[in-house]
Each structure stands twice: as C-alpha cells, then as structure tokens.
Design a protein around this motif. Sequence first.
Motif, PDB file in Angstrom:
ATOM      1  N   ASP A 260       0.776  -1.102  -0.148  1.00 13.89           N
ATOM      2  CA  ASP A 260      -0.255   0.005   0.014  1.00 13.89           C
ATOM      3  C   ASP A 260       0.856   1.220   0.021  1.00 13.89           C
ATOM      4  O   ASP A 260       1.666   1.513   1.009  1.00 13.89           O
ATOM      5  CB  ASP A 260      -1.008   0.015   1.165  1.00 13.89           C
ATOM      6  N   ALA A 261       0.884   1.970  -0.996  1.00 11.67           N
ATOM      7  CA  ALA A 261       1.758   3.336  -1.211  1.00 11.67           C
ATOM      8  C   ALA A 261       1.731   4.102  -0.012  1.00 11.67           C
ATOM      9  O   ALA A 261       2.671   4.710   0.313  1.00 11.67           O
ATOM     10  CB  ALA A 261       1.581   3.637  -2.461  1.00 11.67           C
ATOM     11  N   ASP A 270      10.905   0.479  -1.079  1.00 13.85           N
ATOM     12  CA  ASP A 270      10.091   0.731   0.399  1.00 13.85           C
ATOM     13  C   ASP A 270       9.575  -0.261   0.840  1.00 13.85           C
ATOM     14  O   ASP A 270       9.733  -0.341   2.296  1.00 13.85           O
ATOM     15  CB  ASP A 270       9.077   2.209  -0.202  1.00 13.85           C
ATOM     16  N   VAL A 271       8.853  -1.113   0.209  1.00 15.58           N
ATOM     17  CA  VAL A 271       8.166  -2.048   0.912  1.00 15.58           C
ATOM     18  C   VAL A 271       9.314  -2.887   1.561  1.00 15.58           C
ATOM     19  O   VAL A 271       9.186  -3.430   2.705  1.00 15.58           O
ATOM     20  CB  VAL A 271       7.203  -2.833  -0.107  1.00 15.58           C
ATOM     21  N   SER A 290       1.040  -8.602   2.924  1.00 16.55           N
ATOM     22  CA  SER A 290      -0.222  -8.388   2.821  1.00 16.55           C
ATOM     23  C   SER A 290      -0.295  -7.631   1.597  1.00 16.55           C
ATOM     24  O   SER A 290       0.034  -6.486   1.494  1.00 16.55           O
ATOM     25  CB  SER A 290      -0.787  -7.502   4.138  1.00 16.55           C
ATOM     26  N   GLY A 291      -0.913  -8.212   0.487  1.00 17.11           N
ATOM     27  CA  GLY A 291      -1.040  -7.698  -0.826  1.00 17.11           C
ATOM     28  C   GLY A 291      -1.961  -6.365  -0.807  1.00 17.11           C
ATOM     29  O   GLY A 291      -1.751  -5.425  -1.677  1.00 17.11           O
ATOM     30  N   THR A 292      -3.025  -6.449  -0.024  1.00 17.17           N
ATOM     31  CA  THR A 292      -3.937  -5.389  -0.075  1.00 17.17           C
ATOM     32  C   THR A 292      -4.562  -5.224  -1.381  1.00 17.17           C
ATOM     33  O   THR A 292      -4.872  -4.344  -1.405  1.00 17.17           O
ATOM     34  CB  THR A 292      -3.639  -4.166   0.633  1.00 17.17           C
ATOM     35  N   TYR A 293      -4.587  -6.207  -2.200  1.00 21.63           N
ATOM     36  CA  TYR A 293      -5.306  -6.007  -3.370  1.00 21.63           C
ATOM     37  C   TYR A 293      -6.486  -5.855  -3.447  1.00 21.63           C
ATOM     38  O   TYR A 293      -7.346  -6.607  -2.591  1.00 21.63           O
ATOM     39  CB  TYR A 293      -4.958  -7.055  -4.583  1.00 21.63           C
ATOM     40  N   ASP A 294      -7.286  -5.288  -4.366  1.00 17.99           N
ATOM     41  CA  ASP A 294      -8.556  -4.991  -4.483  1.00 17.99           C
ATOM     42  C   ASP A 294      -9.284  -4.268  -3.135  1.00 17.99           C
ATOM     43  O   ASP A 294     -10.573  -4.568  -2.872  1.00 17.99           O
ATOM     44  CB  ASP A 294      -9.399  -6.242  -4.880  1.00 17.99           C
ATOM     45  N   HIS A 299      -0.930   0.829  -5.311  1.00 17.13           N
ATOM     46  CA  HIS A 299       0.565  -0.003  -4.714  1.00 17.13           C
ATOM     47  C   HIS A 299       1.705   0.382  -5.523  1.00 17.13           C
ATOM     48  O   HIS A 299       1.628   1.235  -6.278  1.00 17.13           O
ATOM     49  CB  HIS A 299      -0.150  -1.413  -5.569  1.00 17.13           C
ATOM     50  N   PRO A 300       2.764  -0.159  -4.615  1.00 14.74           N
ATOM     51  CA  PRO A 300       4.012   0.584  -4.845  1.00 14.74           C
ATOM     52  C   PRO A 300       4.542  -0.031  -6.362  1.00 14.74           C
ATOM     53  O   PRO A 300       4.740  -1.375  -6.384  1.00 14.74           O
ATOM     54  CB  PRO A 300       4.882  -0.026  -3.744  1.00 14.74           C
TER      55      PRO A 300
END
Length: 364
Positions: A260-261, A270-271, A290-294, A299-300
């Motif tokens: 998560d940017a 950065d991640v 944790s991809g936090t997709y959708d 995203h970075p």
Amino acid sequence: MALLQDDPQHTTSAVGAPDRVTDAPCEPAPAEETLARARELLAAHPVADGHNGLARAIRSAPWSDIELGESTLDTDIPRLRAGGVGAQFWSLHPEADAGCAVSGVLEQIDHVRAMVGGYPEALRIALSSGEVGDARCCGRIASLLGPAEAPAIGSSLGTLRALHALGVRALTLTGVDWAPPTGLTRFGQEVVREMNRVGMLVDLSGTAPETMRAALTVSRAPVVLTRSGAQARTPHPANAPDDVLAALRANGGLCMVPFDAARTGPAVRDVADHLDHVRSLAGPGCVGLSGTYDTGAAHPGALRDAGSYPYLVAELLDRGWPEADLARLTWENLQRVLRDAEFTAKAAQERRGPSTARIEELDG
C-alpha cells in the motif's frame, strides 16, 4: 536497463486486456536470473497473504471471470498462481452502505464462500492450519475468512462465537467503544480472552498504539497486524511503532507488511525497507506479507497486482535475505501463528467455558 513499468512480462492475465499503467516511479527491473530464483522459491514456499478485498470488489466489476482473468481487478486465479499465492485471507469488510454491521459481515461471508465455491479447482475454504496445508497439498489456494471488523460483534461475545462458527478467523479491534484509542476496557480485555479461547486471531491493524500494547498484554495467543508497516519508516496512523514491533517477538505475533503506497511508500524498495525494519525488531519469525489487493489502495511500483510477489522476493534476494527467512516470510510464519492460536484455544477450553460477560457488567 529495463524498467519495471515497461516490463513486457509483467502484464495482467485477462485475455485481450492491456496491462494497467500506474503513476508509481519506474524502477530497475531485477535480473532475470534473480527473478527466476524468486519464482522457484515461491513454488517451494508459497505466499500466505494477509488481506485481499476481491470478494467485495468483484461485485462492482463490469464482468467477472476470475478463472480466465479479470482485467478490471487486481486479483484473479491466473495472477494468484503466477504470484505464488498458496493461502489468502479474504477480507470481510462490508460495503460502506451496509447498514447493520452484523448483516454486513454475514453478507461478506456469503460472498467469499460463493466465490470460493465457484472455482473449486483453484480455491478451497480452510478453517485451520491443517486445512491450509491440505489445500496446498491438493493444489488449491487455501481461503481463510477474515479479517472482519469489531463492530460486527457489537458488544456480544455470543456473536463473536457465532462468527467463529461460521469460519471467521480474524477480527480487527477498531471502531468499537470497548477498544478506544486509550487501550482496552474491561470488556475489551474479555473479548481478547474469548478470541483466544475460540481460536480467532486478534488483528491490531489500524488500532491506536495504546490499544496495540493493551492487546499484547492480555493476549495469550499470537496477535497479527494484517496490513501494517513500520511507523518509523512511514508515519501513517495504521502503521505500528517500534516498541509494538519489538513486542511481537515475545508474543509470537506477526506484522504483515502491506503493498500500500500510502503505508509503505511508492516503490518495491520501500516495501522491502519496511520488511527489513520489522525483521530487525521482531525477528524473522514475526514478519509476513499483505498484498491489500482490490481494497482501493494504490500499490507500490511493480507490485501492481496479485501476480507481483516474485518482484518483491527478487528485491529481498538482492538484499541478501537467506532462503530460510524468505520461507518464514512467505508461508511458515502465518502457519505457525495459526497453529499457536489453535493450541492456545485448546488449552483455554480445558480451563474455562464460554464467557457470559456483558459489557454493562464490566464497563457500566
């Protein structure tokens, strides 16, 4: 040198769908040898990911076939396979206009189960660490229900137990009076103890630091932060301070760093910086992904969709992470947390029955 945004191999898997270009900064692409090694490592040690909002996002997609590839979303089965994902927590956060929190999370449980049931050759519901391992052995992506948000249980321990019986395996302690920014009330402490007793993971992502510290004091099972970076690296309110990250070592908990940017920065490096920081404080056994997709997050860099995990692993390989630590990061740490929570629950159930505490009795 090739740049990740222009990498012709990094595209969505939807038939005829062009790759989505983000505003993230261009980064040097990893060497093909390193990227191939990352993919080999993920084949042996797949990703157990802490947060994905597909079940909610798919409802607003113009069309959806996540088996063939869904160009309007971050996640589909081909990209989960390409990313080396072996287990996934599917978020139960309800729609903003869901109204009743309980009915909202029940609808989300129904959506996740329907989604998983629609693709039985790829996905399988898992309710325990053993079932996660079984799904992997059968070539399925283990699908865990959670996290849900604390308003879903209101002030009812019976509702907590009912949600656990329906398969919910993580609850985020935010948005309720019994988990205020100042810590946990007496009833909040009882909620944590009952979560330990039934085997539901205490999720501290997005909670205030004092609430994190209070939960760590009360919980006898490992806690998780399903989508939190390091506050020292990025001063975001959802990130964890250093003393909390250090306390995970004794608790056996897990900080799952998000793609998560806003929370971890605009680039893959950065991640990786956040992962380095968490590993240095909590130890290699207490860090996850944790991809936090959708979820609506930006995203970075190259981590634009669920097929992107090899790019992060390649970055960590370049930084000298040993394979043993990468195996912990991707798969072993979450499995160990699930097992520890189950052992804690079994021991607690031998000591006490279901709690009948009421909020008016403890906090009145």
